[in-house]
Scaffold this active site. Structure first.
Site, PDB file in Angstrom:
ATOM      1  N   THR A  13      97.472  19.241  58.433  1.00  0.00           N
ATOM      2  CA  THR A  13      97.195  20.405  59.128  1.00  0.00           C
ATOM      3  C   THR A  13      96.281  20.301  60.005  1.00  0.00           C
ATOM      4  OG1 THR A  13      97.896  21.653  56.981  1.00  0.00           O
ATOM      5  CG2 THR A  13      96.435  22.846  58.708  1.00  0.00           C
ATOM      6  N   LYS A 106      84.202  18.940  53.811  1.00  0.00           N
ATOM      7  CA  LYS A 106      83.246  19.678  53.190  1.00  0.00           C
ATOM      8  C   LYS A 106      82.893  19.092  51.670  1.00  0.00           C
ATOM      9  CE  LYS A 106      86.880  22.212  53.109  1.00  0.00           C
ATOM     10  NZ  LYS A 106      87.611  23.242  53.779  1.00  0.00           N
ATOM     11  N   ILE A 137      85.012  28.315  63.859  1.00  0.00           N
ATOM     12  CA  ILE A 137      83.526  28.892  64.587  1.00  0.00           C
ATOM     13  C   ILE A 137      82.732  27.774  64.653  1.00  0.00           C
ATOM     14  CG2 ILE A 137      81.890  30.671  63.950  1.00  0.00           C
ATOM     15  CD1 ILE A 137      83.784  31.915  61.820  1.00  0.00           C
ATOM     16  N   GLY A 188      98.982  26.597  55.453  1.00  0.00           N
ATOM     17  CA  GLY A 188      97.741  25.775  55.662  1.00  0.00           C
ATOM     18  C   GLY A 188      96.396  26.043  55.619  1.00  0.00           C
ATOM     19  N   GLU A 191      93.473  24.636  50.332  1.00  0.00           N
ATOM     20  CA  GLU A 191      93.038  23.011  50.036  1.00  0.00           C
ATOM     21  C   GLU A 191      94.357  22.490  49.259  1.00  0.00           C
ATOM     22  OE1 GLU A 191      90.063  21.589  51.130  1.00  0.00           O
ATOM     23  OE2 GLU A 191      90.188  23.464  52.171  1.00  0.00           O
ATOM     24  N   ASP A 202      85.051  25.930  47.397  1.00  0.00           N
ATOM     25  CA  ASP A 202      84.907  25.408  48.446  1.00  0.00           C
ATOM     26  C   ASP A 202      83.847  26.301  49.264  1.00  0.00           C
ATOM     27  OD1 ASP A 202      86.773  24.305  51.137  1.00  0.00           O
ATOM     28  OD2 ASP A 202      86.293  26.424  51.389  1.00  0.00           O
ATOM     29  N   LYS A 206      80.638  24.874  51.465  1.00  0.00           N
ATOM     30  CA  LYS A 206      80.169  25.248  52.711  1.00  0.00           C
ATOM     31  C   LYS A 206      78.703  25.799  52.748  1.00  0.00           C
ATOM     32  CE  LYS A 206      84.971  25.991  54.082  1.00  0.00           C
ATOM     33  NZ  LYS A 206      86.023  27.014  53.989  1.00  0.00           N
TER      34      LYS A 206
HETATM   35  P1  NDP Z   1      96.594  17.959  54.617  1.00  0.00           P
HETATM   36  O1  NDP Z   1      96.875  17.775  53.163  1.00  0.00           O
HETATM   37  O2  NDP Z   1      97.119  18.924  55.371  1.00  0.00           O
HETATM   38  O3  NDP Z   1      96.595  16.526  55.159  1.00  0.00           O
HETATM   39  C1  NDP Z   1      95.932  15.445  54.639  1.00  0.00           C
HETATM   40  C2  NDP Z   1      96.449  14.122  55.606  1.00  0.00           C
HETATM   41  O4  NDP Z   1      95.603  13.039  55.172  1.00  0.00           O
HETATM   42  C3  NDP Z   1      97.765  13.872  55.388  1.00  0.00           C
HETATM   43  O5  NDP Z   1      98.388  13.472  56.672  1.00  0.00           O
HETATM   44  C4  NDP Z   1      97.977  12.815  54.360  1.00  0.00           C
HETATM   45  O6  NDP Z   1      98.938  11.711  54.547  1.00  0.00           O
HETATM   46  C5  NDP Z   1      96.376  12.007  54.748  1.00  0.00           C
HETATM   47  N1  NDP Z   1      96.011  11.508  53.482  1.00  0.00           N
HETATM   48  C6  NDP Z   1      95.468  12.042  52.212  1.00  0.00           C
HETATM   49  N2  NDP Z   1      95.060  11.020  51.463  1.00  0.00           N
HETATM   50  C7  NDP Z   1      95.235   9.958  52.044  1.00  0.00           C
HETATM   51  C8  NDP Z   1      95.042   8.581  51.648  1.00  0.00           C
HETATM   52  N3  NDP Z   1      94.419   8.198  50.489  1.00  0.00           N
HETATM   53  N4  NDP Z   1      95.368   7.622  52.697  1.00  0.00           N
HETATM   54  C9  NDP Z   1      95.967   7.947  53.835  1.00  0.00           C
HETATM   55  N5  NDP Z   1      96.047   9.193  54.145  1.00  0.00           N
HETATM   56  C10 NDP Z   1      95.784  10.120  53.256  1.00  0.00           C
HETATM   57  O7  NDP Z   1      94.846  18.409  54.689  1.00  0.00           O
HETATM   58  P2  NDP Z   1      94.371  19.266  55.678  1.00  0.00           P
HETATM   59  O8  NDP Z   1      94.590  18.832  57.116  1.00  0.00           O
HETATM   60  O9  NDP Z   1      94.624  20.806  55.390  1.00  0.00           O
HETATM   61  O10 NDP Z   1      92.690  18.945  55.264  1.00  0.00           O
HETATM   62  C11 NDP Z   1      92.076  17.774  55.639  1.00  0.00           C
HETATM   63  C12 NDP Z   1      90.567  17.974  55.690  1.00  0.00           C
HETATM   64  O11 NDP Z   1      90.069  19.020  56.343  1.00  0.00           O
HETATM   65  C13 NDP Z   1      90.107  18.407  54.036  1.00  0.00           C
HETATM   66  O12 NDP Z   1      88.828  17.601  54.041  1.00  0.00           O
HETATM   67  C14 NDP Z   1      90.026  20.050  54.212  1.00  0.00           C
HETATM   68  O13 NDP Z   1      89.145  20.240  53.304  1.00  0.00           O
HETATM   69  C15 NDP Z   1      89.420  20.004  55.750  1.00  0.00           C
HETATM   70  N6  NDP Z   1      89.632  21.278  56.332  1.00  0.00           N
HETATM   71  C16 NDP Z   1      90.870  21.961  56.233  1.00  0.00           C
HETATM   72  C17 NDP Z   1      90.916  22.984  56.812  1.00  0.00           C
HETATM   73  C18 NDP Z   1      92.352  23.844  56.864  1.00  0.00           C
HETATM   74  O14 NDP Z   1      92.464  24.842  57.335  1.00  0.00           O
HETATM   75  N7  NDP Z   1      93.353  23.253  56.501  1.00  0.00           N
HETATM   76  C19 NDP Z   1      89.932  23.824  57.591  1.00  0.00           C
HETATM   77  C20 NDP Z   1      88.731  23.065  57.501  1.00  0.00           C
HETATM   78  C21 NDP Z   1      88.651  21.902  56.887  1.00  0.00           C
HETATM   79  P3  NDP Z   1     100.346  11.800  53.587  1.00  0.00           P
HETATM   80  O15 NDP Z   1     100.868  13.037  54.378  1.00  0.00           O
HETATM   81  O16 NDP Z   1     100.836  10.593  54.188  1.00  0.00           O
HETATM   82  O17 NDP Z   1      99.947  11.809  52.169  1.00  0.00           O
HETATM   83  N1  HSE Z   2      90.762  26.114  52.284  1.00  0.00           N
HETATM   84  C1  HSE Z   2      89.651  26.321  53.260  1.00  0.00           C
HETATM   85  C2  HSE Z   2      89.628  27.896  53.536  1.00  0.00           C
HETATM   86  C3  HSE Z   2      90.031  25.643  54.615  1.00  0.00           C
HETATM   87  O1  HSE Z   2      90.525  28.408  53.090  1.00  0.00           O
HETATM   88  O2  HSE Z   2      88.694  28.221  53.874  1.00  0.00           O
HETATM   89  C4  HSE Z   2      88.836  25.724  55.555  1.00  0.00           C
HETATM   90  O3  HSE Z   2      87.733  25.084  55.247  1.00  0.00           O
END
Ligand code: NDP
Ligand code: HSE
Length: 429
Positions: A13, A106, A137, A188, A191, A202, A206
């Site tokens: 995401t 986080k 934000i 999306g 977590e 979570d 934060k």
């Molecule tokens: P997703 O699950 O959507 O994506 C995670 C990505 O990381 C995937 O591409 C996955 O690859 C890859 N990945 C995970 N573990 C491994 C690994 N061991 N080796 C290689 N690739 C890996 O997560 P998000 O994008 O939602 O979240 C990412 C981070 O951002 C987290 O720390 C989350 O807490 C934070 N966050 C998320 C928000 C949100 O709105 N979603 C907002 C703010 C922060 P593959 O698909 O190949 O497994």
């Molecule tokens: N899972 C988190 C939330 C993503 O719902 O706020 C953003 O940090």
């Protein structure tokens, strides 16, 4: 124009939102930062999963982290995988190898933030984490820089998009908990393991990150007293509405003469309070400081592009530092030695829902147990469930949490009380 190369670790995401903004706003970003920012490598576990995704010619996927670590042309690594173990190893190795890091993680920051910031400083590189709190934000830099001249005394926030989305939909549409959680996952926001969202972990992470900056003390996830939303049900939401309250999962951090208190818990707030109008996946943070008085920051707390926006701002900031040789300049903010304040001493009024025997004098018995702890009944709603049972929804006077715990124990031994439904704090104005 100078060029800076970036690698993304993770392409879910947040990774995709970051990449989309970097490509669609490429020219604008270059003009504003004075640097051409190129994504060279994207590290994922399974490349096949992304084969439909069209990348620019200069960008390619890899499943080998070492390829990124050993590539001297990559100056910025963006960690958007999540988790603490592998992500921590990657971030540590990147910093030690002289690579700058931006992360949205986080979990990692609330566990090892101060250590990693020191490591970045020792290696003369930047570690930025704007996206780790409140999604789109811009709050981290605001606390560090724009509010840097204030003594901050209080932070009150809706810090988790998933739980706010769930509670808003339960309140406004009467939707069921499980059904809305699934929707938040599909959008999306949630977590990978939504336990972190619904149990308040979570939001607690934060709150620890924000409070470390606001109060200049190293603070971690374990320092936050945390309660989630899993026990909130439609009955409480409906009674809350009758009393004029809206339910929210709040993160509350305060500094008083007694010390710092950090709490995440569901709370009823007055339906006219500005935080009550923060709905869906939106987040907000209310900051009190001795210069600004009150300020509220509001926006999308989760999601691909909003979170990507914060990551991109970090990348731009780091890129400017790279080309001007100014990385690693962040001074340590954690100089203060302050006590943490025990939760038993925190005061508020409470909503208590009880299932009681439907007899004359029951309310008086319940009120007398409250009175033994010097707590009075401010309002009460009685709903008859049957000839034998009634629900009492009570709003109490302000008292310390420890006193309410004593009353709850006393209710357990009171024969007329059949069930203690819920106990929810009410946030003062
Ligand atoms: P997703 O699950 O959507 O994506 C995670 C990505 O990381 C995937 O591409 C996955 O690859 C890859 N990945 C995970 N573990 C491994 C690994 N061991 N080796 C290689 N690739 C890996 O997560 P998000 O994008 O939602 O979240 C990412 C981070 O951002 C987290 O720390 C989350 O807490 C934070 N966050 C998320 C928000 C949100 O709105 N979603 C907002 C703010 C922060 P593959 O698909 O190949 O497994
Ligand atoms: N899972 C988190 C939330 C993503 O719902 O706020 C953003 O940090």
């Amino acid at each position: 124009m100078d060029q800076v190369n970036v690698a993304l670790l993770g392409f879910g995401t947040v990774g995709q939102g970051t990449y989309e903004l970097l490509t669609k706003n490429q020219e604008l970003i270059a003009n504003r930062s004075g640097v051409a920012i190129k994504v060279k490598r994207i590290f994922v576990r399974n490349v096949d999963k992304y084969k439909e995704y069209e990348l620019a010619n200069e960008t390619s996927f890899t499943t080998d982290f070492q390829e990124i670590l050993n590539d001297e042309s990559i100056q910025i690594v963006v960690e958007v995988m999540g988790g603490t173990d592998f992500a921590a190893q990657c971030v540590e190795q990147c910093l030690a190898a002289g690579k700058n890091v931006a992360t949205a993680n986080k979990d990692l920051l609330a566990d090892q933030g101060p250590y990693l910031l020191d490591l970045a400083s020792k290696n003369n590189v930047d570690l930025r984490y704007e996206a780790s709190v409140l999604g789109g934000i811009p709050i981290i830099r605001t606390l560090y820089e724009s509010l840097g001249g204030n003594k901050i005394t209080e932070l009150i926030g809706i810090l988790n998009g998933t739980t706010n989305f769930i509670l808003s939909n339960m309140t406004e549409k009467g939707a069921g908990y499980e059904e809305v959680l699934k929707e938040a996952q599909a959008l999306g926001f949630a977590e990978a393991d939504p336990t972190s969202d619904v149990e308040g972990y979570d939001a607690a992470r934060k709150l620890a990150i924000l409070s470390s900056i606001a109060f200049n003390r190293k603070l971690f996830f374990d320092d936050v007293n945390c309660e989630g939303i899993t026990s909130i049900d439609a009955t409480d939401i409906a009674f809350g509405k009758e009393f004029g309250y809206t339910i929210k999962l709040l993160g509350i951090a305060k500094e008083t003469k007694k010390g710092i208190s950090l709490n995440v818990h569901p709370a009823f707030i007055d339906s006219h309070h500005p935080l009550a109008s923060v709905r869906g996946s939106y987040n907000a943070l209310y900051v009190k400081g001795n210069g600004i008085d009150d300020a509220m920051f509001y926006g999308r707390g989760a999601g691909s592009l909003p979170t990507g926006s914060s990551v991109v701002s970090d990348i731009m900031e780091i890129a400017k530092n790279v080309v001007t040789n100014q990385t690693g300049q962040l001074i340590s903010y954690y100089y203060a030695d302050k006590n943490l304040y025990a939760p038993g001493k925190i005061e508020s009024s409470y909503y208590i829902r009880l299932l009681v025997a439907n007899n004359t004098g029951v309310l008086a018995k319940v009120a007398s147990k409250l009175a033994e702890q010097r707590i009075s009944v401010q309002s009460v709603i009685q709903r008859n469930e049957s000839e034998k049972a009634a629900t009492l929804a009570i709003v109490t006077s302000v008292c310390p949490q420890a006193y309410i715990m004593n009353v709850i124990n006393a209710f357990k031994n009171l024969r007329v009380v059949r069930e203690i439904g819920s106990v929810i704090r009410i946030m003062a104005e």
